[in-house]
Design a protein around this motif. Structure first.
Motif, PDB file in Angstrom:
ATOM      1  N   VAL A 111     120.742 -67.599 -19.725  1.00 45.34           N
ATOM      2  CA  VAL A 111     119.889 -68.635 -19.966  1.00 45.34           C
ATOM      3  C   VAL A 111     118.952 -68.555 -19.378  1.00 45.34           C
ATOM      4  O   VAL A 111     118.513 -68.162 -18.829  1.00 45.34           O
ATOM      5  N   LEU A 112     117.721 -69.391 -20.146  1.00 39.93           N
ATOM      6  CA  LEU A 112     116.468 -69.714 -19.694  1.00 39.93           C
ATOM      7  C   LEU A 112     115.927 -69.745 -18.341  1.00 39.93           C
ATOM      8  O   LEU A 112     116.216 -71.485 -17.411  1.00 39.93           O
ATOM      9  N   PRO A 113     115.851 -69.304 -17.222  1.00 40.68           N
ATOM     10  CA  PRO A 113     115.426 -69.680 -15.820  1.00 40.68           C
ATOM     11  C   PRO A 113     114.220 -70.834 -16.055  1.00 40.68           C
ATOM     12  O   PRO A 113     113.587 -70.765 -16.082  1.00 40.68           O
ATOM     13  N   GLU A 114     114.313 -71.362 -14.712  1.00 45.23           N
ATOM     14  CA  GLU A 114     113.754 -72.453 -14.073  1.00 45.23           C
ATOM     15  C   GLU A 114     112.402 -72.659 -14.573  1.00 45.23           C
ATOM     16  O   GLU A 114     111.218 -72.980 -15.370  1.00 45.23           O
ATOM     17  N   ALA A 115     111.558 -71.048 -13.949  1.00 44.06           N
ATOM     18  CA  ALA A 115     110.513 -69.972 -13.952  1.00 44.06           C
ATOM     19  C   ALA A 115     109.865 -70.487 -15.213  1.00 44.06           C
ATOM     20  O   ALA A 115     108.419 -70.353 -15.680  1.00 44.06           O
ATOM     21  N   THR A 116     110.794 -69.682 -15.741  1.00 43.82           N
ATOM     22  CA  THR A 116     109.966 -69.031 -16.810  1.00 43.82           C
ATOM     23  C   THR A 116     110.187 -70.507 -18.109  1.00 43.82           C
ATOM     24  O   THR A 116     109.085 -70.427 -18.429  1.00 43.82           O
ATOM     25  N   ALA A 117     110.998 -71.842 -18.203  1.00 41.00           N
ATOM     26  CA  ALA A 117     110.724 -72.776 -18.206  1.00 41.00           C
ATOM     27  C   ALA A 117     109.640 -73.131 -17.832  1.00 41.00           C
ATOM     28  O   ALA A 117     108.536 -73.950 -18.567  1.00 41.00           O
ATOM     29  N   ARG A 118     109.217 -73.612 -16.868  1.00 37.06           N
ATOM     30  CA  ARG A 118     108.096 -73.599 -16.443  1.00 37.06           C
ATOM     31  C   ARG A 118     106.847 -73.306 -16.613  1.00 37.06           C
ATOM     32  O   ARG A 118     105.849 -74.185 -16.916  1.00 37.06           O
ATOM     33  N   ALA A 119     106.714 -72.107 -16.807  1.00 35.52           N
ATOM     34  CA  ALA A 119     106.077 -71.190 -17.408  1.00 35.52           C
ATOM     35  C   ALA A 119     105.164 -71.716 -19.284  1.00 35.52           C
ATOM     36  O   ALA A 119     103.872 -72.037 -19.237  1.00 35.52           O
ATOM     37  N   HIS A 120     106.295 -71.303 -19.243  1.00 36.13           N
ATOM     38  CA  HIS A 120     106.429 -71.694 -20.902  1.00 36.13           C
ATOM     39  C   HIS A 120     105.582 -73.338 -21.409  1.00 36.13           C
ATOM     40  O   HIS A 120     104.857 -73.480 -22.071  1.00 36.13           O
ATOM     41  N   PHE A 121     106.760 -74.059 -20.656  1.00 33.84           N
ATOM     42  CA  PHE A 121     105.492 -75.160 -20.593  1.00 33.84           C
ATOM     43  C   PHE A 121     104.124 -75.767 -20.019  1.00 33.84           C
ATOM     44  O   PHE A 121     103.278 -75.941 -20.801  1.00 33.84           O
ATOM     45  N   THR A 122     103.518 -74.707 -19.012  1.00 27.59           N
ATOM     46  CA  THR A 122     102.828 -75.113 -18.824  1.00 27.59           C
ATOM     47  C   THR A 122     101.507 -74.619 -20.263  1.00 27.59           C
ATOM     48  O   THR A 122     100.810 -74.763 -19.991  1.00 27.59           O
ATOM     49  N   GLN A 123     102.248 -73.242 -20.397  1.00 30.55           N
ATOM     50  CA  GLN A 123     100.986 -72.592 -21.418  1.00 30.55           C
ATOM     51  C   GLN A 123     100.834 -73.366 -22.733  1.00 30.55           C
ATOM     52  O   GLN A 123      99.894 -73.398 -23.584  1.00 30.55           O
ATOM     53  N   ILE A 124     101.906 -74.486 -23.653  1.00 30.09           N
ATOM     54  CA  ILE A 124     102.482 -75.326 -24.165  1.00 30.09           C
ATOM     55  C   ILE A 124     101.397 -76.238 -23.806  1.00 30.09           C
ATOM     56  O   ILE A 124     100.494 -76.604 -24.676  1.00 30.09           O
ATOM     57  N   LEU A 125     101.133 -77.000 -22.715  1.00 32.73           N
ATOM     58  CA  LEU A 125     100.827 -78.189 -22.339  1.00 32.73           C
ATOM     59  C   LEU A 125      99.196 -77.652 -22.467  1.00 32.73           C
ATOM     60  O   LEU A 125      97.750 -78.192 -22.699  1.00 32.73           O
ATOM     61  N   SER A 126      98.790 -76.191 -21.960  1.00 35.44           N
ATOM     62  CA  SER A 126      97.595 -75.183 -21.627  1.00 35.44           C
ATOM     63  C   SER A 126      96.811 -75.547 -22.858  1.00 35.44           C
ATOM     64  O   SER A 126      95.620 -76.131 -23.433  1.00 35.44           O
ATOM     65  N   GLY A 127      97.427 -74.969 -24.640  1.00 35.43           N
ATOM     66  CA  GLY A 127      97.524 -74.936 -25.514  1.00 35.43           C
ATOM     67  C   GLY A 127      96.836 -76.054 -26.194  1.00 35.43           C
ATOM     68  O   GLY A 127      95.563 -76.819 -26.588  1.00 35.43           O
ATOM     69  N   LEU A 128      97.966 -77.453 -26.191  1.00 39.01           N
ATOM     70  CA  LEU A 128      97.429 -78.343 -26.549  1.00 39.01           C
ATOM     71  C   LEU A 128      96.339 -78.998 -26.056  1.00 39.01           C
ATOM     72  O   LEU A 128      95.489 -80.049 -26.784  1.00 39.01           O
ATOM     73  N   ARG A 129      95.850 -79.274 -24.803  1.00 38.92           N
ATOM     74  CA  ARG A 129      94.856 -80.397 -23.959  1.00 38.92           C
ATOM     75  C   ARG A 129      93.311 -79.352 -24.773  1.00 38.92           C
ATOM     76  O   ARG A 129      92.652 -79.732 -24.786  1.00 38.92           O
ATOM     77  N   HIS A 130      93.549 -77.821 -24.839  1.00 43.36           N
ATOM     78  CA  HIS A 130      92.555 -77.156 -25.562  1.00 43.36           C
ATOM     79  C   HIS A 130      92.074 -77.905 -26.658  1.00 43.36           C
ATOM     80  O   HIS A 130      91.222 -78.621 -27.297  1.00 43.36           O
ATOM     81  N   MET A 131      93.958 -78.248 -27.904  1.00 44.37           N
ATOM     82  CA  MET A 131      93.567 -78.842 -29.162  1.00 44.37           C
ATOM     83  C   MET A 131      92.937 -80.494 -29.339  1.00 44.37           C
ATOM     84  O   MET A 131      91.830 -80.829 -29.737  1.00 44.37           O
ATOM     85  N   HIS A 132      93.348 -81.240 -28.379  1.00 43.84           N
ATOM     86  CA  HIS A 132      93.159 -82.231 -28.188  1.00 43.84           C
ATOM     87  C   HIS A 132      91.434 -82.555 -27.525  1.00 43.84           C
ATOM     88  O   HIS A 132      90.960 -83.304 -28.093  1.00 43.84           O
ATOM     89  N   ARG A 133      90.532 -82.014 -27.007  1.00 41.21           N
ATOM     90  CA  ARG A 133      89.485 -82.076 -26.294  1.00 41.21           C
ATOM     91  C   ARG A 133      88.798 -81.393 -27.838  1.00 41.21           C
ATOM     92  O   ARG A 133      87.393 -81.919 -27.574  1.00 41.21           O
ATOM     93  N   LEU A 134      88.890 -80.377 -28.651  1.00 41.72           N
ATOM     94  CA  LEU A 134      88.257 -80.039 -29.847  1.00 41.72           C
ATOM     95  C   LEU A 134      88.711 -81.553 -30.859  1.00 41.72           C
ATOM     96  O   LEU A 134      87.714 -81.273 -32.081  1.00 41.72           O
ATOM     97  N   GLY A 135      90.025 -82.484 -30.670  1.00 39.37           N
ATOM     98  CA  GLY A 135      89.506 -83.344 -31.747  1.00 39.37           C
ATOM     99  C   GLY A 135      90.101 -83.424 -32.534  1.00 39.37           C
ATOM    100  O   GLY A 135      90.176 -83.842 -33.147  1.00 39.37           O
TER     101      GLY A 135
END
Length: 135
Positions: A111-135
């Motif tokens: 099972v994917l531990p909660e801490a690992t899931a949280r880290a993945h989700f945080t990284q995904i959101l960080s990447g999406l935020r970067h792409m949205h800032r670029l337009g």
């Protein structure tokens, strides 16, 4: 329902232009592209080459050009090289050690531990935020 098309791997001339070497092993098909495993000629690093065609490739090319013009972001996979041959577009990027989709949906044992899931989700959101800032 029509089958997803499987585009051919790059031929030797295209591999030379892209800086990769094969044989390009088919990994998957999805959406509007096929993905093959390959190796970078420069340093032997594992990579993937995606092969696409159609109206989607113009939009994707614009996004990739925009991303390539900016400093790299730690949570966005960079395209190392790109080349158009006829109506096909080839894009090379680094190959990840683990497929995030497989890990999240539980294809890997356990099972994917909660801490690992949280880290993945945080990284995904960080990447999406970067792409949205670029337009």
């Amino acid at each position: 329902m029509a089958a997803i098309p499987r585009f051919p791997p790059p031929d030797q001339a295209t591999q030379n232009i892209l800086g990769i070497q094969g044989p390009a092993t088919h990994l998957t098909d999805g959406g509007f592209k096929s993905v093959y495993a390959c190796t970078l000629v420069s340093d032997g690093t594992a990579a993937v080459v995606s092969v696409s065609h159609g109206p989607e490739q113009a939009a994707e090319a614009a996004v990739l050009s925009r991303l390539a013009s900016q400093p790299p972001h730690p949570h966005v996979i960079s395209v190392l090289s790109r080349h158009d041959v006829g109506d096909l577009t080839y894009a090379v990027s680094a190959r990840l050690h683990v497929d995030l989709f497989d890990e999240v949906i539980g294809v890997l044992p356990g099972v994917l531990p909660e801490a690992t899931a949280r880290a993945h989700f945080t990284q995904i959101l960080s990447g999406l935020r970067h792409m949205h800032r670029l337009g």
